[in-house]
Every structure is written in C-alpha cells, then in structure tokens.
Design a protein around this motif. Structure first.
Motif, PDB file in Angstrom:
ATOM      1  N   GLU A   1       4.726  -2.933  -8.995  1.00 56.76           N
ATOM      2  CA  GLU A   1       3.467  -2.242  -9.278  1.00 56.76           C
ATOM      3  C   GLU A   1       3.237  -1.090  -8.295  1.00 56.76           C
ATOM      4  O   GLU A   1       2.834   0.012  -8.673  1.00 56.76           O
ATOM      5  CB  GLU A   1       2.316  -3.248  -9.189  1.00 56.76           C
ATOM      6  CG  GLU A   1       0.958  -2.690  -9.493  1.00 56.76           C
ATOM      7  CD  GLU A   1      -0.144  -3.708  -9.283  1.00 56.76           C
ATOM      8  OE1 GLU A   1      -1.295  -3.359  -9.595  1.00 56.76           O
ATOM      9  OE2 GLU A   1       0.114  -4.836  -8.810  1.00 56.76           O
ATOM     10  N   ALA A   2       3.533  -1.338  -7.031  1.00 53.87           N
ATOM     11  CA  ALA A   2       3.354  -0.312  -6.006  1.00 53.87           C
ATOM     12  C   ALA A   2       4.313   0.857  -6.223  1.00 53.87           C
ATOM     13  O   ALA A   2       3.923   2.018  -6.080  1.00 53.87           O
ATOM     14  CB  ALA A   2       3.569  -0.919  -4.627  1.00 53.87           C
ATOM     15  N   GLU A   3       5.548   0.566  -6.590  1.00 53.10           N
ATOM     16  CA  GLU A   3       6.525   1.636  -6.809  1.00 53.10           C
ATOM     17  C   GLU A   3       6.180   2.489  -8.028  1.00 53.10           C
ATOM     18  O   GLU A   3       6.418   3.694  -8.030  1.00 53.10           O
ATOM     19  CB  GLU A   3       7.931   1.049  -6.919  1.00 53.10           C
ATOM     20  CG  GLU A   3       8.462   0.600  -5.573  1.00 53.10           C
ATOM     21  CD  GLU A   3       9.855   0.023  -5.637  1.00 53.10           C
ATOM     22  OE1 GLU A   3      10.438  -0.075  -6.745  1.00 53.10           O
ATOM     23  OE2 GLU A   3      10.363  -0.335  -4.559  1.00 53.10           O
TER      24      GLU A   3
ATOM     25  N   LYS B   1       0.852  -1.183   0.000  1.00 50.84           N
ATOM     26  CA  LYS B   1       0.000   0.000   0.000  1.00 50.84           C
ATOM     27  C   LYS B   1       0.894   1.240   0.000  1.00 50.84           C
ATOM     28  O   LYS B   1       2.076   1.163   0.299  1.00 50.84           O
ATOM     29  CB  LYS B   1      -0.906   0.008   1.228  1.00 50.84           C
ATOM     30  CG  LYS B   1      -1.844  -1.190   1.275  1.00 50.84           C
ATOM     31  CD  LYS B   1      -2.777  -1.111   2.425  1.00 50.84           C
ATOM     32  CE  LYS B   1      -3.655  -2.328   2.542  1.00 50.84           C
ATOM     33  NZ  LYS B   1      -4.367  -2.733   1.364  1.00 50.84           N
ATOM     34  N   ILE B   2       0.270   2.371  -0.300  1.00 48.61           N
ATOM     35  CA  ILE B   2       0.984   3.647  -0.285  1.00 48.61           C
ATOM     36  C   ILE B   2       0.280   4.543   0.721  1.00 48.61           C
ATOM     37  O   ILE B   2      -0.930   4.714   0.669  1.00 48.61           O
ATOM     38  CB  ILE B   2       0.987   4.304  -1.680  1.00 48.61           C
ATOM     39  CG1 ILE B   2       1.697   3.384  -2.679  1.00 48.61           C
ATOM     40  CG2 ILE B   2       1.642   5.676  -1.622  1.00 48.61           C
ATOM     41  CD1 ILE B   2       1.546   3.817  -4.117  1.00 48.61           C
TER      42      ILE B   2
ATOM     43  N   TRP C   1      -4.396   5.269   3.411  1.00 48.36           N
ATOM     44  CA  TRP C   1      -3.694   4.251   2.643  1.00 48.36           C
ATOM     45  C   TRP C   1      -4.364   4.097   1.299  1.00 48.36           C
ATOM     46  O   TRP C   1      -5.578   4.076   1.177  1.00 48.36           O
ATOM     47  CB  TRP C   1      -3.714   2.909   3.362  1.00 48.36           C
ATOM     48  CG  TRP C   1      -2.811   2.842   4.568  1.00 48.36           C
ATOM     49  CD1 TRP C   1      -1.969   3.803   5.020  1.00 48.36           C
ATOM     50  CD2 TRP C   1      -2.689   1.754   5.466  1.00 48.36           C
ATOM     51  NE1 TRP C   1      -1.329   3.380   6.151  1.00 48.36           N
ATOM     52  CE2 TRP C   1      -1.750   2.121   6.446  1.00 48.36           C
ATOM     53  CE3 TRP C   1      -3.286   0.507   5.549  1.00 48.36           C
ATOM     54  CZ2 TRP C   1      -1.387   1.284   7.483  1.00 48.36           C
ATOM     55  CZ3 TRP C   1      -2.918  -0.333   6.585  1.00 48.36           C
ATOM     56  CH2 TRP C   1      -1.975   0.047   7.535  1.00 48.36           C
ATOM     57  N   VAL C   2      -3.520   3.942   0.272  1.00 50.98           N
ATOM     58  CA  VAL C   2      -3.990   3.867  -1.106  1.00 50.98           C
ATOM     59  C   VAL C   2      -3.545   2.555  -1.723  1.00 50.98           C
ATOM     60  O   VAL C   2      -2.419   2.115  -1.511  1.00 50.98           O
ATOM     61  CB  VAL C   2      -3.402   5.046  -1.917  1.00 50.98           C
ATOM     62  CG1 VAL C   2      -3.746   4.917  -3.376  1.00 50.98           C
ATOM     63  CG2 VAL C   2      -3.876   6.358  -1.356  1.00 50.98           C
ATOM     64  N   GLY C   3      -4.443   1.959  -2.503  1.00 57.78           N
ATOM     65  CA  GLY C   3      -4.097   0.798  -3.303  1.00 57.78           C
ATOM     66  C   GLY C   3      -4.074  -0.501  -2.531  1.00 57.78           C
ATOM     67  O   GLY C   3      -4.206  -0.555  -1.311  1.00 57.78           O
ATOM     68  N   ASN C   4      -3.886  -1.552  -3.319  1.00 58.80           N
ATOM     69  CA  ASN C   4      -3.796  -2.905  -2.806  1.00 58.80           C
ATOM     70  C   ASN C   4      -2.972  -3.668  -3.842  1.00 58.80           C
ATOM     71  O   ASN C   4      -3.491  -4.465  -4.610  1.00 58.80           O
ATOM     72  CB  ASN C   4      -5.204  -3.484  -2.657  1.00 58.80           C
ATOM     73  CG  ASN C   4      -5.231  -4.668  -1.749  1.00 58.80           C
ATOM     74  OD1 ASN C   4      -4.269  -4.955  -1.052  1.00 58.80           O
ATOM     75  ND2 ASN C   4      -6.337  -5.377  -1.766  1.00 58.80           N
ATOM     76  N   PHE C   5      -1.672  -3.396  -3.863  1.00 57.87           N
ATOM     77  CA  PHE C   5      -0.793  -3.853  -4.939  1.00 57.87           C
ATOM     78  C   PHE C   5      -0.186  -5.209  -4.619  1.00 57.87           C
ATOM     79  O   PHE C   5       0.341  -5.424  -3.527  1.00 57.87           O
ATOM     80  CB  PHE C   5       0.311  -2.824  -5.184  1.00 57.87           C
ATOM     81  CG  PHE C   5      -0.221  -1.426  -5.398  1.00 57.87           C
ATOM     82  CD1 PHE C   5      -0.883  -1.090  -6.563  1.00 57.87           C
ATOM     83  CD2 PHE C   5      -0.079  -0.460  -4.418  1.00 57.87           C
ATOM     84  CE1 PHE C   5      -1.385   0.192  -6.755  1.00 57.87           C
ATOM     85  CE2 PHE C   5      -0.569   0.821  -4.601  1.00 57.87           C
ATOM     86  CZ  PHE C   5      -1.228   1.143  -5.777  1.00 57.87           C
TER      87      PHE C   5
END
Length: 129
Positions: A107-109, A59-60, A98-102
C-alpha cells in the motif's frame, strides 16, 4: 549637648541594619497557578506525537529541511492530497514531512509511486520503535 553617645549610636545602627534586612529580603517561595486543561491538552499532544512517530506502519517522507520550507511543503501537500494525512516531525537538526500511515508495504509503495510525480525525492520509511 551630645545626643548620640557611642552606646546610642551603636543601638541606632543595629536597628537600621535590622530594618533594612527585613525590607530588602526575598522569600524563596514560588507558587504557579496553572489551568488543569493545559495539563490535559499537553498529555493529549504527547499521545498523538508518540502514535505518529512510533508504530509498525509505513510512511513516506516527502521533505527534509528547514522549518519554513517544511511548513510550506505540508500546506501544499494538504491542498493537493486531501485523503492522506501528513505531519511535520523534528529530528535534530532538520524538519521532515511524513505522509500517510500505511499498514502494508505494498500500500505504501503504491502511494509512493503517485507521490514521486509531485515530490521526486520522496522515499518510503518505517519509523523505529
């Protein structure tokens, strides 16, 4: 003319005492009527929260601070980035967005580089189990 003798006075006092005790006593029994749907909804919320914070995905984090600013950040983020999911997580004493679910770090980077343009303090995290 004595109406109340000592014996009658004691008897009257005892009757008044018993009546008052019965009148002002409380029952220690509590009944809660709760809709079944409320418990089902609460269980679903628990499942969702556990899946958000505990998994092997990346996550970010784009914000860390108070509740009002975290809500504003989340609303702004959802307006600008409709294809990414985001949520607010409370970790004493601060709120985090928190953003995303990579699935993969790569992919997260990639997404982190895009988000850093708008949120310079954003960083990559992998929540612990």
């Amino acid at each position: 003319m004595k109406f109340l003798t000592k014996k009658n006075a004691a008897f009257c006092c005892a009757i008044v005492f018993i009546i008052c005790q019965k009148t002002y006593s409380q029952e220690g029994k509590v009944t809660v009527d709760q809709d079944v749907k409320f418990e089902q909804l609460l269980n679903e919320k628990r499942k969702i929260n556990s899946s958000i914070t505990i998994n092997d995905r990346y996550k970010i984090q784009i914000f860390n601070g108070d509740t009002e600013n975290s809500k504003k950040t989340l609303i702004d983020f959802k307006k600008e980035f409709k294809n990414l999911d985001a949520t607010i997580v409370f970790s004493t004493p601060l709120y985090k967005v928190w953003v995303g679910n990579f699935k993969t770090r790569i992919e997260a980077e990639k997404n982190l580089q895009l988000l850093k343009k708008r949120y310079p303090t954003a960083f990559l995290i992998k929540p612990n189990k």
